[in-house]
Design a protein around this motif. Structure first.
Motif, mmCIF file in Angstrom:
data_model
loop_
_atom_site.group_PDB
_atom_site.id
_atom_site.type_symbol
_atom_site.label_atom_id
_atom_site.label_comp_id
_atom_site.label_asym_id
_atom_site.label_seq_id
_atom_site.Cartn_x
_atom_site.Cartn_y
_atom_site.Cartn_z
ATOM 1 N N LEU A 1 39.468 27.830 28.571
ATOM 2 C CA LEU A 1 39.262 28.789 27.483
ATOM 3 C C LEU A 1 39.918 30.153 27.700
ATOM 4 N N ASN A 2 40.109 30.547 28.950
ATOM 5 C CA ASN A 2 40.727 31.842 29.286
ATOM 6 C C ASN A 2 40.031 33.043 28.647
ATOM 7 N N ALA A 3 38.710 33.076 28.734
ATOM 8 C CA ALA A 3 37.943 34.204 28.195
ATOM 9 C C ALA A 3 38.053 35.402 29.137
ATOM 10 N N LYS A 4 37.848 36.581 28.586
ATOM 11 C CA LYS A 4 37.918 37.818 29.364
ATOM 12 C C LYS A 4 36.629 38.048 30.157
ATOM 13 N N TYR A 5 35.486 37.665 29.563
ATOM 14 C CA TYR A 5 34.188 37.892 30.192
ATOM 15 C C TYR A 5 33.452 36.575 30.403
ATOM 16 N N LEU A 6 32.720 36.500 31.507
ATOM 17 C CA LEU A 6 31.849 35.370 31.793
ATOM 18 C C LEU A 6 30.441 35.907 32.011
ATOM 19 N N TYR B 1 24.136 37.692 35.016
ATOM 20 C CA TYR B 1 25.337 38.113 35.740
ATOM 21 C C TYR B 1 26.476 38.236 34.741
ATOM 22 N N TYR B 2 27.135 39.392 34.754
ATOM 23 C CA TYR B 2 28.237 39.680 33.843
ATOM 24 C C TYR B 2 29.491 39.901 34.674
ATOM 25 N N CYS B 3 30.572 39.238 34.301
ATOM 26 C CA CYS B 3 31.836 39.372 35.038
ATOM 27 C C CYS B 3 32.979 39.601 34.060
ATOM 28 N N ILE B 4 33.961 40.346 34.524
ATOM 29 C CA ILE B 4 35.217 40.462 33.789
ATOM 30 C C ILE B 4 36.277 39.762 34.631
ATOM 31 N N MET B 5 37.093 38.972 33.980
ATOM 32 C CA MET B 5 38.108 38.189 34.668
ATOM 33 C C MET B 5 39.374 39.000 34.896
ATOM 34 N N ASN B 6 39.958 38.780 36.063
ATOM 35 C CA ASN B 6 41.272 39.321 36.366
ATOM 36 C C ASN B 6 42.168 38.103 36.576
#
Length: 148
Positions: A112-117, A126-131
């Motif tokens: 899916l290549n989402a920005k946030y998980l 738990y909140y993450c931002i993808m790099n």
């Protein structure tokens, strides 16, 4: 149902001979009220009411195929361009969030290549931002409010 570490919301709940059912405003139907569904419905309301995400950009149990297996993302939020922006994986409050949970959402995100998980069991979030460049993620204190 168990009290969650999320704001309280009012839901339409009814019962049939076998189960309690909760109305899902995204899918526009009643769904069997399991502990995981309780978490999912609360988190959807958090996204809509507190974070101001439009209902039209939220999908529940969106199907995806990974290694020829059909999977479903619990909550998927699209940006205004129609591409996945946030994936939310919901677990029942009794389920401990482990590395396996993060591995599951990471597998979904390969597709899916989402920005946030986001991973939640209604108690812990738990909140993450993808790099994607460095292939890692950074934990955040909260998720951002919707911005057009």
């Amino acid at each position: 149902m168990q009290k969650l570490n999320l704001p309280s919301y009012t839901f339409k709940i009814k019962s049939n001979e076998k189960h309690y059912l909760i109305f899902d405003e995204i899918r526009k139907k009643y769904i069997v009220l399991t502990p995981e569904e309780w978490v999912r419905q609360h988190f959807v309301q958090l996204l809509i009411q507190e974070k101001k995400y439009p209902v039209s950009l939220i999908a529940i149990e969106k199907q995806l195929v990974i290694n020829n297996l059909k999977k479903r993302s619990d909550i998927l939020i699209f940006n205004s361009n129609g591409t996945p922006d946030i994936i939310v994986e919901c677990k029942a409050p009794s389920i401990k969030i482990t590395q396996d949970t993060f591995d599951q959402i990471a597998r979904y995100n390969l597709k899916l290549n989402a920005k946030y998980l986001i991973v939640t069991n209604g108690i812990e979030h738990y909140y993450c931002i993808m790099n994607t460049k460095d292939e890692n993620y950074t934990f955040l204190r909260d998720i951002p409010e919707y911005k057009n």
